[in-house]
Design a protein around this motif. Structure first.
Motif, PDB file in Angstrom:
ATOM      1  N   PHE A  17       0.715  -1.317  -0.082  1.00 55.73           N
ATOM      2  CA  PHE A  17       0.087   0.169  -0.162  1.00 55.73           C
ATOM      3  C   PHE A  17       0.653   1.291  -0.014  1.00 55.73           C
ATOM      4  N   GLY A  18       1.758   1.279   1.069  1.00 56.03           N
ATOM      5  CA  GLY A  18       2.911   2.884   0.325  1.00 56.03           C
ATOM      6  C   GLY A  18       3.440   2.881  -0.708  1.00 56.03           C
ATOM      7  N   ARG A  19       3.713   1.706  -1.389  1.00 58.39           N
ATOM      8  CA  ARG A  19       4.428   1.812  -2.404  1.00 58.39           C
ATOM      9  C   ARG A  19       3.090   2.577  -3.761  1.00 58.39           C
ATOM     10  N   ALA A  20       1.351   1.884  -3.015  1.00 56.46           N
ATOM     11  CA  ALA A  20       1.073   2.797  -3.968  1.00 56.46           C
ATOM     12  C   ALA A  20       0.493   3.754  -3.953  1.00 56.46           C
ATOM     13  N   LEU A  21       0.624   4.709  -2.621  1.00 59.78           N
ATOM     14  CA  LEU A  21       0.329   5.336  -2.271  1.00 59.78           C
ATOM     15  C   LEU A  21       1.591   6.376  -2.786  1.00 59.78           C
ATOM     16  N   TYR A 173      -9.115  -5.567   4.520  1.00 58.71           N
ATOM     17  CA  TYR A 173      -8.188  -6.191   3.523  1.00 58.71           C
ATOM     18  C   TYR A 173      -7.926  -5.235   2.228  1.00 58.71           C
ATOM     19  N   MET A 174      -6.875  -4.997   2.050  1.00 57.11           N
ATOM     20  CA  MET A 174      -6.257  -5.044   0.834  1.00 57.11           C
ATOM     21  C   MET A 174      -5.304  -6.050   0.441  1.00 57.11           C
ATOM     22  N   ASP A 175      -4.893  -6.482  -1.599  1.00 55.95           N
ATOM     23  CA  ASP A 175      -4.744  -6.715  -1.813  1.00 55.95           C
ATOM     24  C   ASP A 175      -3.024  -6.925  -1.813  1.00 55.95           C
ATOM     25  N   THR A 176      -2.113  -6.748  -0.986  1.00 56.25           N
ATOM     26  CA  THR A 176      -1.338  -6.759  -0.858  1.00 56.25           C
ATOM     27  C   THR A 176       0.379  -8.350  -0.095  1.00 56.25           C
ATOM     28  N   ALA A 190      -4.284   0.350  -4.886  1.00 55.62           N
ATOM     29  CA  ALA A 190      -3.926   1.114  -5.794  1.00 55.62           C
ATOM     30  C   ALA A 190      -5.229   2.329  -5.768  1.00 55.62           C
ATOM     31  N   ALA A 191      -6.708   1.989  -5.817  1.00 53.75           N
ATOM     32  CA  ALA A 191      -7.978   2.038  -5.648  1.00 53.75           C
ATOM     33  C   ALA A 191      -8.181   3.194  -4.356  1.00 53.75           C
ATOM     34  N   ILE A 192      -6.922   2.234  -3.393  1.00 50.13           N
ATOM     35  CA  ILE A 192      -7.844   2.633  -2.127  1.00 50.13           C
ATOM     36  C   ILE A 192      -6.721   4.085  -1.506  1.00 50.13           C
ATOM     37  N   ALA A 193      -5.106   4.406  -2.511  1.00 54.62           N
ATOM     38  CA  ALA A 193      -4.542   5.088  -2.275  1.00 54.62           C
ATOM     39  C   ALA A 193      -5.339   6.622  -3.213  1.00 54.62           C
ATOM     40  N   ARG A 194      -5.617   6.245  -4.153  1.00 58.68           N
ATOM     41  CA  ARG A 194      -6.691   7.552  -4.681  1.00 58.68           C
ATOM     42  C   ARG A 194      -8.365   8.031  -3.649  1.00 58.68           C
ATOM     43  N   ILE A 195      -8.141   6.675  -2.861  1.00 61.47           N
ATOM     44  CA  ILE A 195     -10.069   7.477  -1.852  1.00 61.47           C
ATOM     45  C   ILE A 195      -8.646   8.389  -1.410  1.00 61.47           C
ATOM     46  N   GLY A 203      -9.393  17.258   3.044  1.00 58.47           N
ATOM     47  CA  GLY A 203      -8.601  17.981   4.330  1.00 58.47           C
ATOM     48  C   GLY A 203      -9.591  17.227   5.403  1.00 58.47           C
ATOM     49  N   ALA A 204     -10.226  16.454   5.241  1.00 59.38           N
ATOM     50  CA  ALA A 204     -10.606  14.876   5.370  1.00 59.38           C
ATOM     51  C   ALA A 204      -9.946  14.691   7.040  1.00 59.38           C
ATOM     52  N   TYR A 205     -11.298  14.570   7.820  1.00 59.76           N
ATOM     53  CA  TYR A 205     -10.154  14.126   9.429  1.00 59.76           C
ATOM     54  C   TYR A 205      -9.754  12.785   9.596  1.00 59.76           C
ATOM     55  N   GLU A 206     -10.963  11.670   8.645  1.00 60.33           N
ATOM     56  CA  GLU A 206     -11.280  10.686   9.163  1.00 60.33           C
ATOM     57  C   GLU A 206     -12.213  10.058   7.860  1.00 60.33           C
ATOM     58  N   ILE A 207     -11.311   9.330   7.248  1.00 61.09           N
ATOM     59  CA  ILE A 207     -11.731   8.695   5.899  1.00 61.09           C
ATOM     60  C   ILE A 207     -11.553   6.943   5.800  1.00 61.09           C
ATOM     61  N   LEU A 208     -12.612   6.596   5.921  1.00 62.69           N
ATOM     62  CA  LEU A 208     -13.786   5.422   5.246  1.00 62.69           C
ATOM     63  C   LEU A 208     -13.313   4.933   4.284  1.00 62.69           C
ATOM     64  N   ALA A 209     -12.550   4.078   3.909  1.00 60.45           N
ATOM     65  CA  ALA A 209     -12.384   3.831   2.379  1.00 60.45           C
ATOM     66  C   ALA A 209     -12.967   2.274   1.993  1.00 60.45           C
TER      67      ALA A 209
END
Length: 232
Positions: A17-21, A173-176, A190-195, A203-209
């Motif tokens: 996920f870090g690479r995707a971010l 769970y993410m596919d990692t 990659a989709a969660i990274a976009r979110i 400027g969101a405080y809490e992101i529910l992906a």
């Protein structure tokens, strides 16, 4: 927040996920430091690899000294040995807390002054739906993520007057590689990274992906009977 003018440090950016971010941020024009224990493993050509072991205070201090222009910090680096609280080696349980709680705290303490000096910005902690619900087979991970969630809330209040917005991303769970043995449905990193990056920009405080994190939050509001319906 205009990410095209931001400089971002992503911890654990060499894979998963870090690479995707890091890749998503680069695609939006951000300058990216890709933190990794072994920076030679970073394979994103436009990222700036930087040695960073979040469990080593000297490594954190050296990374802060080597940068200076960071305005966004993403605390992503993690571990998941699958430690049961009653039967696992205590060293495995300590590793979870050292990584997710003390590691996140150490990097946040190391870089918050830099972010403030650069006019403010954002810290995003990668949390989990398991911040809110626990499973015995991964009880140590769940406990560490709950502690990291509490840390996120405390830092959010403490750093607000320095112009630093502290956010949390909750995701299932993410596919990692970290959960390659898990057979449950997994999201595309990659989709969660976009979110996640959309949340920073907004400027969101809490992101529910995903649905898993939204369901966990809803159950948390109801209480034990909703979180653990198997209990008598």
């Amino acid at each position: 927040m205009d990410l095209s003018t931001s400089t971002v440090l992503v911890t654990g950016a060499n894979r998963g996920f870090g690479r995707a971010l890091a890749a998503e941020l680069l695609s939006r024009g951000a300058a990216v430091y890709a933190g990794a224990r072994n920076p030679d493993q970073v394979d994103l050509p436009d990222a700036k690899p930087i040695a960073l072991d979040i469990t080593d205070p000297a490594s954190v201090a050296a990374a802060a000294q080597a940068t200076g222009d960071v305005t966004v910090l993403i605390n992503n680096a993690g571990s998941a040995p699958g430690a049961d609280l009653l039967t696992a080696d205590l060293n495995d349980i300590r590793m979870e807390m050292d990584t997710h709680y003390f590691g996140t705290l150490s990097v946040s303490r190391g870089f918050a002054p830099q972010i403030a000096a650069n006019g403010g910005g954002t810290i995003l902690n990668i949390l989990s739906g398991l911040s809110w619900v626990s499973f015995p087979e991964v009880g140590a991970y769940c406990a560490a993520k709950s502690a990291e969630w509490s840390l996120t809330n405390a830092l959010r209040l403490q750093l607000a007057d320095q112009g630093i917005r502290v956010a949390g991303l909750h995701v299932g769970y993410m596919d990692t590689d970290m959960v390659r043995e898990v057979t449950a449905p997994k999201s595309d990193p990659a989709a969660i990274a976009r979110i996640a990056v959309d949340g920073i920009a907004a400027g969101a405080y809490e992101i529910l992906a995903d649905n898993a994190s939204r369901q966990a939050q809803s159950a948390l509001a109801v209480g034990v009977s909703a979180l653990y319906p198997q209990l008598p």
